[in-house]
Motif scaffolding. Structure first.
Motif, PDB file in Angstrom:
ATOM      1  N   GLU A 255     -30.738 -10.490  -6.921  1.00 55.02           N
ATOM      2  CA  GLU A 255     -29.568 -11.329  -7.162  1.00 55.02           C
ATOM      3  C   GLU A 255     -28.320 -10.475  -7.388  1.00 55.02           C
ATOM      4  O   GLU A 255     -27.211 -10.863  -7.004  1.00 55.02           O
ATOM      5  N   ALA A 256     -28.503  -9.303  -8.005  1.00 55.57           N
ATOM      6  CA  ALA A 256     -27.362  -8.435  -8.295  1.00 55.57           C
ATOM      7  C   ALA A 256     -26.833  -7.757  -7.038  1.00 55.57           C
ATOM      8  O   ALA A 256     -25.636  -7.437  -6.958  1.00 55.57           O
TER       9      ALA A 256
ATOM     10  N   ILE B 182     -25.187   0.592  -6.444  1.00 57.21           N
ATOM     11  CA  ILE B 182     -25.949  -0.032  -5.361  1.00 57.21           C
ATOM     12  C   ILE B 182     -27.214   0.765  -5.070  1.00 57.21           C
ATOM     13  O   ILE B 182     -28.285   0.193  -4.828  1.00 57.21           O
ATOM     14  N   GLU B 183     -27.127   2.079  -5.126  1.00 58.87           N
ATOM     15  CA  GLU B 183     -28.311   2.915  -4.922  1.00 58.87           C
ATOM     16  C   GLU B 183     -29.368   2.630  -5.991  1.00 58.87           C
ATOM     17  O   GLU B 183     -30.560   2.517  -5.696  1.00 58.87           O
ATOM     18  N   VAL B 184     -28.931   2.542  -7.243  1.00 59.72           N
ATOM     19  CA  VAL B 184     -29.863   2.244  -8.345  1.00 59.72           C
ATOM     20  C   VAL B 184     -30.473   0.856  -8.153  1.00 59.72           C
ATOM     21  O   VAL B 184     -31.676   0.652  -8.370  1.00 59.72           O
ATOM     22  N   ASN B 185     -29.673  -0.094  -7.731  1.00 60.24           N
ATOM     23  CA  ASN B 185     -30.160  -1.455  -7.519  1.00 60.24           C
ATOM     24  C   ASN B 185     -31.194  -1.500  -6.392  1.00 60.24           C
ATOM     25  O   ASN B 185     -32.232  -2.159  -6.498  1.00 60.24           O
ATOM     26  N   ASN B 186     -30.920  -0.776  -5.298  1.00 59.17           N
ATOM     27  CA  ASN B 186     -31.866  -0.721  -4.188  1.00 59.17           C
ATOM     28  C   ASN B 186     -33.190  -0.086  -4.603  1.00 59.17           C
ATOM     29  O   ASN B 186     -34.267  -0.488  -4.150  1.00 59.17           O
ATOM     30  N   ALA B 187     -33.114   0.916  -5.468  1.00 56.15           N
ATOM     31  CA  ALA B 187     -34.332   1.575  -5.937  1.00 56.15           C
ATOM     32  C   ALA B 187     -35.202   0.600  -6.725  1.00 56.15           C
ATOM     33  O   ALA B 187     -36.430   0.622  -6.618  1.00 56.15           O
ATOM     34  N   GLU B 188     -34.582  -0.257  -7.531  1.00 52.88           N
ATOM     35  CA  GLU B 188     -35.359  -1.247  -8.285  1.00 52.88           C
ATOM     36  C   GLU B 188     -36.022  -2.244  -7.351  1.00 52.88           C
ATOM     37  O   GLU B 188     -37.191  -2.608  -7.545  1.00 52.88           O
ATOM     38  N   ILE B 189     -35.299  -2.690  -6.339  1.00 51.10           N
ATOM     39  CA  ILE B 189     -35.881  -3.636  -5.382  1.00 51.10           C
ATOM     40  C   ILE B 189     -37.094  -3.005  -4.689  1.00 51.10           C
ATOM     41  O   ILE B 189     -38.110  -3.661  -4.461  1.00 51.10           O
TER      42      ILE B 189
ATOM     43  N   LEU C  45     -22.798  -6.665  -6.254  1.00 56.18           N
ATOM     44  CA  LEU C  45     -22.332  -5.281  -6.179  1.00 56.18           C
ATOM     45  C   LEU C  45     -21.757  -4.966  -4.800  1.00 56.18           C
ATOM     46  O   LEU C  45     -20.713  -4.322  -4.680  1.00 56.18           O
ATOM     47  N   GLU C  46     -22.432  -5.434  -3.769  1.00 60.83           N
ATOM     48  CA  GLU C  46     -21.993  -5.124  -2.407  1.00 60.83           C
ATOM     49  C   GLU C  46     -20.674  -5.818  -2.072  1.00 60.83           C
ATOM     50  O   GLU C  46     -19.819  -5.244  -1.382  1.00 60.83           O
ATOM     51  N   ASP C  47     -20.495  -7.052  -2.536  1.00 67.63           N
ATOM     52  CA  ASP C  47     -19.235  -7.757  -2.278  1.00 67.63           C
ATOM     53  C   ASP C  47     -18.064  -7.059  -2.958  1.00 67.63           C
ATOM     54  O   ASP C  47     -16.980  -6.929  -2.382  1.00 67.63           O
ATOM     55  N   LEU C  48     -18.269  -6.617  -4.191  1.00 62.22           N
ATOM     56  CA  LEU C  48     -17.198  -5.914  -4.897  1.00 62.22           C
ATOM     57  C   LEU C  48     -16.919  -4.555  -4.254  1.00 62.22           C
ATOM     58  O   LEU C  48     -15.762  -4.129  -4.171  1.00 62.22           O
ATOM     59  N   TYR C  49     -17.948  -3.899  -3.779  1.00 62.79           N
ATOM     60  CA  TYR C  49     -17.768  -2.630  -3.089  1.00 62.79           C
ATOM     61  C   TYR C  49     -16.963  -2.838  -1.802  1.00 62.79           C
ATOM     62  O   TYR C  49     -16.055  -2.053  -1.486  1.00 62.79           O
ATOM     63  N   ALA C  50     -17.275  -3.892  -1.065  1.00 65.29           N
ATOM     64  CA  ALA C  50     -16.542  -4.193   0.161  1.00 65.29           C
ATOM     65  C   ALA C  50     -15.079  -4.518  -0.151  1.00 65.29           C
ATOM     66  O   ALA C  50     -14.173  -4.106   0.584  1.00 65.29           O
ATOM     67  N   ALA C  51     -14.856  -5.249  -1.250  1.00 65.78           N
ATOM     68  CA  ALA C  51     -13.482  -5.565  -1.651  1.00 65.78           C
ATOM     69  C   ALA C  51     -12.709  -4.298  -1.998  1.00 65.78           C
ATOM     70  O   ALA C  51     -11.515  -4.174  -1.695  1.00 65.78           O
ATOM     71  N   LEU C  52     -13.381  -3.337  -2.635  1.00 66.66           N
ATOM     72  CA  LEU C  52     -12.744  -2.060  -2.951  1.00 66.66           C
ATOM     73  C   LEU C  52     -12.403  -1.291  -1.684  1.00 66.66           C
ATOM     74  O   LEU C  52     -11.354  -0.647  -1.591  1.00 66.66           O
ATOM     75  N   GLN C  53     -13.286  -1.328  -0.695  1.00 60.72           N
ATOM     76  CA  GLN C  53     -13.008  -0.662   0.572  1.00 60.72           C
ATOM     77  C   GLN C  53     -11.775  -1.276   1.243  1.00 60.72           C
ATOM     78  O   GLN C  53     -10.911  -0.558   1.770  1.00 60.72           O
TER      79      GLN C  53
ATOM     80  N   GLY D 227      -9.853  -8.885 -11.989  1.00 57.87           N
ATOM     81  CA  GLY D 227     -10.309 -10.186 -12.484  1.00 57.87           C
ATOM     82  C   GLY D 227     -11.661 -10.573 -11.906  1.00 57.87           C
ATOM     83  O   GLY D 227     -12.515 -11.130 -12.617  1.00 57.87           O
ATOM     84  N   ASP D 228     -11.875 -10.268 -10.621  1.00 60.22           N
ATOM     85  CA  ASP D 228     -13.179 -10.553 -10.005  1.00 60.22           C
ATOM     86  C   ASP D 228     -14.278  -9.723 -10.661  1.00 60.22           C
ATOM     87  O   ASP D 228     -15.398 -10.220 -10.883  1.00 60.22           O
ATOM     88  N   MET D 229     -13.978  -8.470 -10.976  1.00 59.37           N
ATOM     89  CA  MET D 229     -14.963  -7.612 -11.632  1.00 59.37           C
ATOM     90  C   MET D 229     -15.353  -8.180 -12.990  1.00 59.37           C
ATOM     91  O   MET D 229     -16.544  -8.225 -13.335  1.00 59.37           O
ATOM     92  N   VAL D 230     -14.381  -8.620 -13.746  1.00 57.01           N
ATOM     93  CA  VAL D 230     -14.667  -9.180 -15.077  1.00 57.01           C
ATOM     94  C   VAL D 230     -15.556 -10.405 -14.947  1.00 57.01           C
ATOM     95  O   VAL D 230     -16.581 -10.536 -15.641  1.00 57.01           O
ATOM     96  N   ALA D 231     -15.186 -11.314 -14.058  1.00 55.86           N
ATOM     97  CA  ALA D 231     -15.938 -12.567 -13.921  1.00 55.86           C
ATOM     98  C   ALA D 231     -17.349 -12.324 -13.395  1.00 55.86           C
ATOM     99  O   ALA D 231     -18.336 -12.842 -13.951  1.00 55.86           O
ATOM    100  N   ASP D 232     -17.466 -11.526 -12.340  1.00 59.75           N
ATOM    101  CA  ASP D 232     -18.774 -11.314 -11.713  1.00 59.75           C
ATOM    102  C   ASP D 232     -19.727 -10.547 -12.618  1.00 59.75           C
ATOM    103  O   ASP D 232     -20.912 -10.887 -12.731  1.00 59.75           O
ATOM    104  N   HIS D 233     -19.235  -9.507 -13.268  1.00 62.76           N
ATOM    105  CA  HIS D 233     -20.117  -8.696 -14.112  1.00 62.76           C
ATOM    106  C   HIS D 233     -20.449  -9.392 -15.428  1.00 62.76           C
ATOM    107  O   HIS D 233     -21.506  -9.140 -16.002  1.00 62.76           O
ATOM    108  N   THR D 234     -19.569 -10.265 -15.890  1.00 59.47           N
ATOM    109  CA  THR D 234     -19.898 -11.048 -17.086  1.00 59.47           C
ATOM    110  C   THR D 234     -21.056 -11.986 -16.785  1.00 59.47           C
ATOM    111  O   THR D 234     -22.020 -12.087 -17.564  1.00 59.47           O
ATOM    112  N   ARG D 235     -20.984 -12.661 -15.644  1.00 59.78           N
ATOM    113  CA  ARG D 235     -22.077 -13.567 -15.252  1.00 59.78           C
ATOM    114  C   ARG D 235     -23.362 -12.792 -15.000  1.00 59.78           C
ATOM    115  O   ARG D 235     -24.445 -13.213 -15.436  1.00 59.78           O
ATOM    116  N   LEU D 236     -23.244 -11.668 -14.311  1.00 58.98           N
ATOM    117  CA  LEU D 236     -24.435 -10.874 -14.022  1.00 58.98           C
ATOM    118  C   LEU D 236     -25.081 -10.372 -15.304  1.00 58.98           C
ATOM    119  O   LEU D 236     -26.308 -10.377 -15.439  1.00 58.98           O
TER     120      LEU D 236
END
Length: 220
Positions: free
Chosen positions: A154-155, A133-140, A159-167, A70-79
């Protein structure tokens, strides 16, 4: 009197046209790096929403898996709303579906249930988010359009919060976890918009620019 008004209007119109010229002159097409990033992160969002919805809909999935879905759906929809907005501003056409590899992951997960689904969901998304996250860091680090770079900034926390939640979820389920992706990605100079995974990321995963959300299937 009428002639004076017309003259003033004509002068005003001329000044307006002159004022618009610099803006048009400075309008440039987005770089390949920026364009690749927008398309890639959009497909990450599309895939994450599908997978998150799938996790929510699995009746026999662990409740923590459902909640994270549910968090993935909400966060990625907003993003993705922001991705779509910025892409419109810089005139980049976005794909209308995830990559084939991403869709293959969705199909495979759809065929699993119970603990088998939970395991495959966590393992696949840990790999996918590490690459995103690697792709996002490359853009930054390498992006040239301020609007696209700001979007990546902003992204990043999303991404990092969801990755931490998965861990954390992996630890709860007794699954192995890996260190978080490095903040400073190693960029492939031969391919704009690409990031080579750090040693902490599984080197056998597909290239992030091809399939940032496409993880390796869990071993049966």
């Amino acid at each position: 009197m009428r002639r004076t008004v017309v003259t003033r209007l004509g002068l005003l119109a001329g000044l307006t046209a002159v004022a618009l010229i610099p803006a048009a002159a400075h309008a440039t097409a987005p770089s390949e790096q920026d364009s690749d990033y927008l398309r890639t992160i959009h497909q990450v969002n599309l895939a994450a929403v599908q997978i998150g919805q799938l996790a929510q809909d699995k009746q026999d999935a662990d409740q923590a898996v459902k909640d994270l879905g549910g968090d993935m759906v909400a966060d990625h929809t907003r993003l993705d709303e922001e991705v779509t907005r910025v892409a419109g501003e810089v005139d980049v056409t976005l794909p209308d579906s995830p990559t084939q590899e991403q869709q293959d992951v969705v199909t495979r997960l759809d065929g699993l249930s119970g603990a088998e689904f939970d395991t495959a969901f966590v393992e696949s998304q840990l790999a996918g988010y590490a690459q995103a996250i690697e792709v996002n860091n490359a853009e930054i680090a390498q992006g040239s359009d301020e609007r696209v770079v700001n979007l990546a900034q902003e992204a990043g926390p999303v991404l990092e919060d969801l990755y931490a939640a998965l861990q954390n979820l992996a630890a709860q389920l007794g699954l192995p976890t890996s260190p978080s992706p490095g903040v400073s990605p190693t960029v492939d100079p031969t391919t704009p918009g690409t990031a080579t995974p750090e040693p902490t990321v599984n080197p056998t995963l597909p290239s992030p620019t091809v399939s940032p959300q496409t993880p390796l299937p869990a071993q049966s």
